[in-house]
Scaffold this active site. Structure first.
Site, PDB file in Angstrom:
ATOM      1  N   ASP A 291       0.847  -1.193   0.000  1.00 13.01           N
ATOM      2  CA  ASP A 291       0.000   0.000   0.000  1.00 13.01           C
ATOM      3  C   ASP A 291       0.884   1.246   0.000  1.00 13.01           C
ATOM      4  OD1 ASP A 291      -3.017   0.862   0.546  1.00 13.01           O
ATOM      5  OD2 ASP A 291      -1.708   2.200   1.680  1.00 13.01           O
ATOM      6  N   GLU A 334      -4.738   2.507  -4.259  1.00 11.35           N
ATOM      7  CA  GLU A 334      -3.281   2.543  -4.150  1.00 11.35           C
ATOM      8  C   GLU A 334      -2.746   1.263  -3.531  1.00 11.35           C
ATOM      9  OE1 GLU A 334      -4.805   4.774  -0.450  1.00 11.35           O
ATOM     10  OE2 GLU A 334      -5.420   4.499  -2.523  1.00 11.35           O
TER      11      GLU A 334
END
Length: 424
Positions: A291, A334
């Site tokens: 992430d 993301e």
């Protein structure tokens, strides 16, 4: 009278052939139209320098009156139906091609030429003269196209509902300018008399009238109506085009549109299959969930366009670091996942490699981008994709909550790092 009829027939034939290629540009490609436009440039210039016929109002060349005037009309059509960026392509191509011609002729002059058996030798002087004339003509064409487009747009405020008058005024004014410029070169290079200027100007005005009428008719009755080619009119290139498109579609099915990585649907399918295969064959399989840290701040501060560039850069770093033996997915905004057919320790090292690669990437470094990762491995308590995903996600959360910019795996395998100094 015969010469005038022949010139009109040539103009109709030229216009008909070119607009046919233009009309089918979606099927055969715009490049066919552009190449046809450019390939006649030499003949156009040659005829304008040596080939003239007598008309009541003076000496006229088909190269100038028919072919060059028609080329301007085609460039205006290209602008009207496409855009200015497309119009510049044939113009720049002609200009650079003519410059290359002159450069090659200068080199060819250095050769020791051997005559053929019949005594013939190349007329380098003629090629040289034609090259300079074509460069001058194309330079004028560059200015002509800009002036024609600007004038066409300016007249739109007054003649938007009178397309014939708008096109005629634009083409006629530019042809007048061009006639003065090209005649100057012809006069000094080829010794063209003043009669050529006046005869050529009258002929170009007549050409402007004819081409404007044909252009308006084409735009009104042909261009905006569907005209299909017979199904039998296809060739090997058409077949290859569809094959390439099909292969490209197959290649990109299941991929994320922004990064090109496999998407979440592919992750679910591939992941389940990989876990089942790992359990069946007793081969190791690990999962990394990666992430991007503080990604929302990138979008908030610099906009979503820059955020997209960051995601592309992160994806590139993941692909490069993971290598071909691992599968990389984009599973969220993301958030990325990597299926790694390696034991936990090696997957953990891969996570560290990814973390460092992202930090040193040229684009992400300017934003001080870091990533956090959680790692899990198929084992006794993780026998399906949902299990290893939940465990990796839990460890990712731990990496985030304990300071970010770190990789968390099985207890006892994580290294606590000091914060890396931020670079400017």
């Amino acid at each position: 009278m015969l010469n005038a009829v022949l010139l009109l027939a040539e103009a109709v034939f030229y216009f008909g052939a070119m607009v046919t290629l233009f009309r089918f540009r979606r099927r055969i490609g715009l490049g066919v139209f552009v190449c046809a436009l450019g390939v006649m440039h030499f003949l156009e210039t040659y005829l304008a320098s040596v080939f003239y016929v007598a008309l009541p109002f003076g000496m006229v060349s088909p190269g100038s009156a028919v072919m060059f005037s028609g080329k301007l009309a085609m460039l205006l059509l290209l602008y009207i139906k496409e855009d200015a960026a497309t119009v510049r392509q044939p113009i720049y191509g002609l200009l650079l091609g003519n410059g290359l011609l002159i450069a090659l002729v200068l080199v060819l002059r250095l050769h020791a030429i051997s005559p053929l058996a019949d005594g013939r030798v190349p007329d380098i002087g003629f090629i040289d003269e034609m090259g300079w004339l074509m460069v001058w003509g194309t330079s004028l064409l560059f200015v002509d196209a800009i002036l024609m487009i600007l004038l066409y747009e300016k007249l739109g405020a007054y003649l938007r509902h009178l397309p014939f008058t708008r096109i005629l005024a634009s083409v006629a004014c530019v042809l007048t300018f061009d006639q003065a410029g090209f005649f100057t070169a012809l006069h000094f290079v080829a010794g063209a008399p003043i009669e050529v200027f006046f005869g050529g100007w009258f002929a170009k005005m007549a050409a402007a009238l004819a081409y404007s009428g044909m252009l308006v008719a084409y735009l009104r009755w042909v261009e905006d109506h569907d005209v299909g080619l017979p199904r039998g009119l296809s060739d090997i290139f058409d077949t290859l085009t569809y094959r390439e498109r099909y292969e490209a579609l197959v290649k990109h099915v299941g991929r994320d549109g922004l990064t090109g990585l496999l998407h979440r649907g592919s992750f679910d399918t591939e992941g389940e299959a990989a876990v089942a295969a790992g359990i069946r064959t007793a081969k190791p399989l690990s999962l990394l969930i990666v992430d991007v840290d503080h990604f929302k701040s990138i979008n908030d501060r610099f906009g979503h366009a820059e955020g997209d560039k960051v995601l592309k850069s992160v994806a590139a770093a993941l692909i490069e670091t993971a290598g071909s033996e691992n599968q990389v997915f984009r599973i969220g905004g993301e958030e990325f996942a990597i299926l790694c057919p390696q034991p936990h320790a090696l997957a953990r090292l891969l996570g560290e490699g990814i973390r460092n690669a992202v930090k040193t990437s040229a684009h992400t470094r300017r934003f001080n981008i870091t990533v956090s990762a959680g790692v899990s491995t198929v084992g006794e308590t993780t026998r399906c994709l949902a299990d290893i995903f939940a465990l990796a996600d839990q460890r990712l959360y731990k990496a985030k909550s304990s300071g970010r910019d770190r990789v968390v795996g099985e207890p006892g395998t994580d290294v606590i790092r000091e914060a890396t100094p931020k670079t400017a």
